[in-house]
Design a protein around this motif. Sequence first.
Motif, PDB file in Angstrom:
ATOM      1  N   SER A 346       0.825  -1.206   0.000  1.00 23.28           N
ATOM      2  CA  SER A 346       0.000   0.000   0.000  1.00 23.28           C
ATOM      3  C   SER A 346       0.861   1.258   0.000  1.00 23.28           C
ATOM      4  CB  SER A 346      -0.930  -0.005   1.216  1.00 23.28           C
ATOM      5  OG  SER A 346      -1.671   1.184   1.308  1.00 23.28           O
ATOM      6  N   LYS A 349       2.625   1.704  -3.364  1.00 20.22           N
ATOM      7  CA  LYS A 349       1.703   2.176  -4.398  1.00 20.22           C
ATOM      8  C   LYS A 349       1.384   3.654  -4.204  1.00 20.22           C
ATOM      9  CE  LYS A 349      -1.712   0.087  -6.220  1.00 20.22           C
ATOM     10  NZ  LYS A 349      -1.228   0.093  -7.590  1.00 20.22           N
ATOM     11  N   ALA A 350       1.304   4.091  -2.936  1.00 15.09           N
ATOM     12  CA  ALA A 350       1.050   5.516  -2.680  1.00 15.09           C
ATOM     13  C   ALA A 350       2.202   6.362  -3.209  1.00 15.09           C
ATOM     14  CB  ALA A 350       0.859   5.744  -1.179  1.00 15.09           C
ATOM     15  N   ARG A 351       3.420   5.888  -2.998  1.00 11.05           N
ATOM     16  CA  ARG A 351       4.576   6.621  -3.514  1.00 11.05           C
ATOM     17  C   ARG A 351       4.595   6.580  -5.039  1.00 11.05           C
ATOM     18  NH1 ARG A 351      10.735   6.671  -1.486  1.00 11.05           N
ATOM     19  NH2 ARG A 351       9.629   7.543   0.266  1.00 11.05           N
ATOM     20  N   HIS A 353       2.038   6.381  -6.992  1.00  9.47           N
ATOM     21  CA  HIS A 353       0.998   7.284  -7.471  1.00  9.47           C
ATOM     22  C   HIS A 353       1.457   8.736  -7.375  1.00  9.47           C
ATOM     23  CE1 HIS A 353      -3.008   8.908  -8.192  1.00  9.47           C
ATOM     24  NE2 HIS A 353      -2.886   9.640  -7.098  1.00  9.47           N
ATOM     25  N   GLU A 589      -5.702  14.579   1.998  1.00 15.70           N
ATOM     26  CA  GLU A 589      -5.902  14.499   0.559  1.00 15.70           C
ATOM     27  C   GLU A 589      -6.924  15.512   0.065  1.00 15.70           C
ATOM     28  OE1 GLU A 589      -6.856  10.463  -0.309  1.00 15.70           O
ATOM     29  OE2 GLU A 589      -4.765   9.791  -0.229  1.00 15.70           O
ATOM     30  N   ASP A 622       5.649   5.716   2.400  1.00 19.96           N
ATOM     31  CA  ASP A 622       5.407   6.486   1.190  1.00 19.96           C
ATOM     32  C   ASP A 622       6.029   7.869   1.264  1.00 19.96           C
ATOM     33  OD1 ASP A 622       3.676   7.152   3.249  1.00 19.96           O
ATOM     34  OD2 ASP A 622       2.141   7.929   1.877  1.00 19.96           O
ATOM     35  N   THR A 934      -5.668   1.108   2.914  1.00 25.43           N
ATOM     36  CA  THR A 934      -5.583   2.555   2.720  1.00 25.43           C
ATOM     37  C   THR A 934      -6.787   3.252   3.317  1.00 25.43           C
ATOM     38  OG1 THR A 934      -4.369   2.178   0.667  1.00 25.43           O
ATOM     39  CG2 THR A 934      -5.309   4.371   0.991  1.00 25.43           C
TER      40      THR A 934
END
Length: 944
Positions: A346, A349-351, A353, A589, A622, A934
């Motif tokens: 997770s 993937k955040a990094r 993105h 966010e 991340d 997430t």
Amino acid sequence: MSITMDTTLASLVTNKRRVSALKSLGIVTVGDALTYYPFRVTEPVPLRAIREAAPGQQMAFAAVIRDMRVVPMNARRGYRLEATVDDADFARSRHVPGSTARLTFFSYRKSYVDWVSMRLRAGTSVVVSGMPSEYMGQLQFTHPEILTVSPGSAGTGAGLEGYARGAASGNGAFAGSTDPYASAQSAYPPAAAAPSGAALKYDADTVQEALTRVCRPRPVYHASSRISSEHIHETILGLLWMMGARTSSTPDGQLTGAGSADIVAPTTDTIAVQNGEEKSGTTAESGAEALSQSIPDVLPESVRKAKNLMHRAEAFLAIHDPASTARFKEAIETLRYEEAFVSQTSLLKARQHAHKSSAHPCPLNEALETARASVGEAAAEPSAQPGASERGAATNLPDLPNLRDRFIASLPFTLTAGQSQVVDDIAADLERDWPMQRLLQGEVGSGKTVVALAAMLQAVGAGYQAVLVAPTQVLAEQHYETISKMVSGLALAQPGAKETDAAADVEGAMGASSASTVSSSKVSAEIPVTLLTGGMKLAARRKALAAAASGEPGIIVATHAAFSKTFQAPHLALVVIDEQHRFGVEQRESLNAKTDDGTTPHLLVMTATPIPRTAAMTWFGDLDISWLTELPGGRKPIRTVVVNEADAATMGRMFAHIRARVDAGERAYIVCPRIDADDEGNEGGSGVSSAAGSARGRAAASGSSARTAADGRATRAAADAIGIDDPYETFDENGETVARPPLHAVAEIADRLQKLPQFQGIRFATLTGRDKDDVKTQVMADFAGGETPILVSTTVIEVGVDVKRASCIVIFDADRYGLSQLHQLRGRVGRGGTNSWAFLISRAEPGSPAEQRLEVIHHSLDGAEIAQADLEFRGAGDVLGDAQSGGKSSLKLLRVVKDADMIADARTRAEQLLAADPELAGEVQLAGAVLDFTRGNETFLTSS
């Protein structure tokens, strides 16, 4: 009916009272139940004949009921049921003489006595598990666990040969026997006794089956006064049966669709880990296949095989119905690695993105870059070395003092080496065209604000907006005042200057001699600093919102108002979040949507809460991480003293010392975990922002003691809601918290202290989360000014409050706080270079773990060392430990400190997987788990 992990218990469990009790523990779906892990597993119960019994030692045996009687208790209301049992056949299998013992039950409920009487009729074969004692010269078992055996088996001794073979070891229960998935025997009967002559339902078909069930290890769960660990276990096993793990005995009357009792269930060792796949030496059972379909594996098959881990369904069975303690531990390790792998995937993937998003680059010398671009075209003629002319033109333009550097030069002190390094790292991040994501961790007073302000000025100097978000209005106002003063001498070039003549800008910035060539349209202006809080008056709030919406370069200092829909900052390039654990991921966010051009702002999150490096790498994988370890000069070590509250003489000397410091013009904090004595279950009592109370937040986000009014005991879930960071609850064998003295309250302590002779003539003030924003502001102003030199407050002063003359802090109930929180509170004093003291008031028992924890903070001022000890002390009972967290965090088993190697291994394998399959198209279950992780972790763990 197809049952999945998302199926609600309300649709499966007919006992609505049990559904409600489970919901109070956070168990709403099948997935919640299966991931409500036991905090320990009992050791196997040894088999012993009655003649082998030792008082006080658990044992199990098979016997026959010889007689039974019910005796009314004349001295008190209720009944006593006594049954005499004879273990002649079972004793013969163990080569010892048979004997008799008495089984005793007490109850006020006639229905319970009738139910037990019906089960324990003379001649009934039973298996008994309990702890023997001696009463009036006879061996007695009080409220033992009893399984009745069907008379269809070949006599009482049926199936005992296998147990006789293991008699020498004292535990033949597992010698050559199959191990059915049997539900635990309910501790409570049906509401009413069965009518006379009704068909009886027996708990087991054979003695061997019953002995296996009572002797095998038993998981123990955190329970409550509404539901026992035994009933939690019973429900979970029933759910597993319905999903495919067939058992020879199902929870009677609890689950709809409970099937026939004659289906032979597979053992944990024979579960089919995948359809069509069999373990060597075993055969796949249809029920096991159904279970693996209902509970698909999350880990990629290649990872699971490489690590020799169980299938997820197999692990759930081994945890909730373990054949042995070794099997239980193996299953825990499997799911622990699963959590590590999902969390790291997770974060990666955040990094991933973030690097695909676009952001406003904020070059340091923005005006210089424009000038270079203007002269570059003229100078860019072909040469022997490509780019040489361009470099020459740039060389002829001296580096100019940008806004950030002018700010650093204006400071009355020199940055530490650590600060300078972090400032440079952030500058490099801000110059990129994809968003920075950096965590800045620094000790209390290490100068994080200066570093953050340098970053914000770099964004402002490039023509953009920067937002600093603080968790409380007190801290936001303090930041606003500090930043306004620090940038008051700096000037920001008007946008018109850049548009008219870039070359003149270069000359004008070189010195006063050339400044006269700059036209009047390029007059510099003060850097606008705007304050936006939820407690502002409407006119002031509208003005602040308008200033932000204008898009003009500047700094905005805000509280949670920055997350509201009314807040718009179209040219937002940098978001700085102070004490980031107070804000959820969704809130952070939401700031991404504030820009009008689709870019993502750069993000700098800061925390003064010490986080061990391994924990930070796990939770902030991340983010790029920077540490500030040096303290600015002039700060003296804080002297920490642990005081036993029962030591009246020492308490008196402490108060006299505080009076002396106050008379010398200094200030003192008195911190209590609750607002008032009636503050039961009140969210937000500590004065910390209510946002922290959502999801799991921090325990410090609430001000209640979470004690149940009925008996002073709290459940695990309620323990997470108390008003201080109290991760150290002590639980009994049934998973309930052990009652402790009530927490001290602000109103109570303020009233008591004002009556002491040491404080005659001294004015006190109180500050809590219930106070209105204007009241908080006035209270802090009076405290800082000396009108009320002693402030009694909740942990609302934990973060960011900076009163230079505060030299003493007294923390009541210190043994109930987390060490990191104590360290944070201690940092409120000694900020002005004076001698300072922290007094930790404790009611901990001598030699107790609570006293040992306070010794850590007593002897250490190193935040990282304290945080490491904090995490290690917590162990079971916290999201970082072995136990159920009681909150919404997706991590329940992973231990961030102890499992550092496991986390590193999971991260490496996750990187390899994402390199081959960036979108996880081939791992649908993993992709779903990553998404759930997430969403579930709205608050990242820092100090709790």
